[in-house]
Write a protein that holds these residues in place. Structure first.
Motif, short mmCIF file in Angstrom:
data_model
loop_
_atom_site.label_atom_id
_atom_site.label_comp_id
_atom_site.label_asym_id
_atom_site.label_seq_id
_atom_site.Cartn_x
_atom_site.Cartn_y
_atom_site.Cartn_z
N TYR A 96 0.84 -1.20 0.00
CA TYR A 96 0.00 0.00 0.00
C TYR A 96 0.87 1.25 0.00
CZ TYR A 96 -4.40 2.46 0.92
OH TYR A 96 -5.51 3.26 0.81
N ILE A 100 1.43 4.33 -3.21
CA ILE A 100 1.28 5.79 -3.07
C ILE A 100 2.61 6.50 -3.26
CG2 ILE A 100 0.58 7.65 -1.51
CD1 ILE A 100 -1.20 5.59 -0.06
N TRP A 113 7.88 11.02 3.38
CA TRP A 113 7.52 9.62 3.17
C TRP A 113 8.63 8.68 3.60
CZ3 TRP A 113 2.95 7.34 1.72
CH2 TRP A 113 1.90 8.22 1.47
N ASP A 133 -3.50 7.36 3.57
CA ASP A 133 -4.51 7.93 2.68
C ASP A 133 -4.60 9.45 2.84
OD1 ASP A 133 -5.44 5.77 1.22
OD2 ASP A 133 -6.86 5.15 2.76
N ARG A 136 -1.66 11.03 1.19
CA ARG A 136 -1.78 10.97 -0.27
C ARG A 136 -2.60 12.14 -0.80
NH1 ARG A 136 -3.94 5.63 -3.21
NH2 ARG A 136 -5.47 5.74 -1.53
#
Length: 284
Positions: A96, A100, A113, A133, A136
């Motif tokens: 996941y 991203i 990140w 999320d 992102r």
């Protein structure tokens, strides 16, 4: 009239790419971005002739960029993670994450990140998928706004959640039931965090949607108070004191922990000046 040649309107000439690039005009910016994205064929009529060939070229370029993005993020993580403390990461979480992170091109966002990945190597399960999320959906500008908010955040009492202090509320010493409490405001807008920026953070779900108020503080009872790396004990002089504040959401708290601590010295001084008339302030 018969025998007279009709006037013909000449077809407009297509502007050449060199004309589009003159003087850094708005059109030249569009042209440059279209070229960078591999979708400039209809503008300059250069490159592969078929749509399938152009699609393939753009797709390959996109994959190369994504590969480069991930390599940079992993290199930053590798350079900053103590190897003796690294642990195995859940493969589904990692999948996941890479889905991203491969789209992140801005260098400062790549650093963020890499901190997320470092944190997960050090303590697997500490960064939720919901946090990924949220990140992102954040632009670089929004991330800067949140970082600014974090530099102004504090926490107090036994609750370690970060808060944006907005005011010290004081009740009238002698007739509290007859007089409205006084709000001694701490204007966050004076420190480059206007209300419009708070609305951005509210919309992103990084802070809770309503301003909160602490319980009334007990006179003579020391209250632990932390601002960044500065720890204090605040002992109220009087009754009727309370704080108003915005509280970071659980997702905001997770991201704030990744950003680390950074003191805004003018803000710290202003905050202590606001508190000084009402508390004995002891630095720990």
């Amino acid at each position: 009239m018969e025998g007279q040649v009709a006037n013909k309107v000449p077809a407009p000439l297509e502007p050449q790419p060199t004309e589009k690039l003159k003087n850094n005009t708005p059109k030249s910016i569009i042209y440059s971005i279209a070229e960078e994205q591999g979708v400039g064929y209809l503008i300059n009529k250069e490159g592969p002739q078929t749509l399938a060939e152009r699609y393939e070229a753009r797709h390959k370029k996109e994959q190369y960029i994504q590969q480069e993005n991930l390599e940079k993020i992993f290199k930053l993580t590798f350079d900053n993670t103590p190897s003796e403390k690294a642990k195995q990461i859940d493969p589904d979480w990692l999948n996941y994450f890479t889905t991203i992170a491969k789209t992140i091109r801005n260098h400062s966002m790549q650093q963020l990140w890499s901190r997320i990945l470092k944190q997960e190597f050090l303590a697997p399960g500490s960064v939720s998928l919901k946090t990924l999320d949220t990140l992102r959906s954040m632009t670089h500008k929004e991330a800067q706004v949140f970082h600014k908010a974090c530099t102004l955040s504090c926490f107090f009492g036994t609750d370690k959640s970060k808060k944006l202090l907005t005011a010290l509320k004081t009740k009238h010493k002698f007739l509290p039931s007859l007089f409205a409490p006084t709000l001694n405001k701490l204007s966050l807008g004076n420190f480059s965090l206007p209300y419009s920026d708070l609305l951005i953070l509210l919309e992103l779900g990084l802070i809770l949607k309503s301003e909160l108020e602490s319980g009334e503080l007990t006179p003579g009872s020391p209250l632990p108070f932390n601002y960044q790396n500065h720890t204090y004990q605040l002992t109220p002089h009087q009754k009727g004191l309370s704080f108003t504040y915005y509280r970071l959401s659980p997702t905001g708290q997770e991201i704030a922990e990744l950003l680390g601590s950074k003191t805004h010295e003018p803000f710290r001084e202003t905050m202590l000046e606001l508190l000084a008339p009402y508390f004995v302030i002891e630095s720990q």
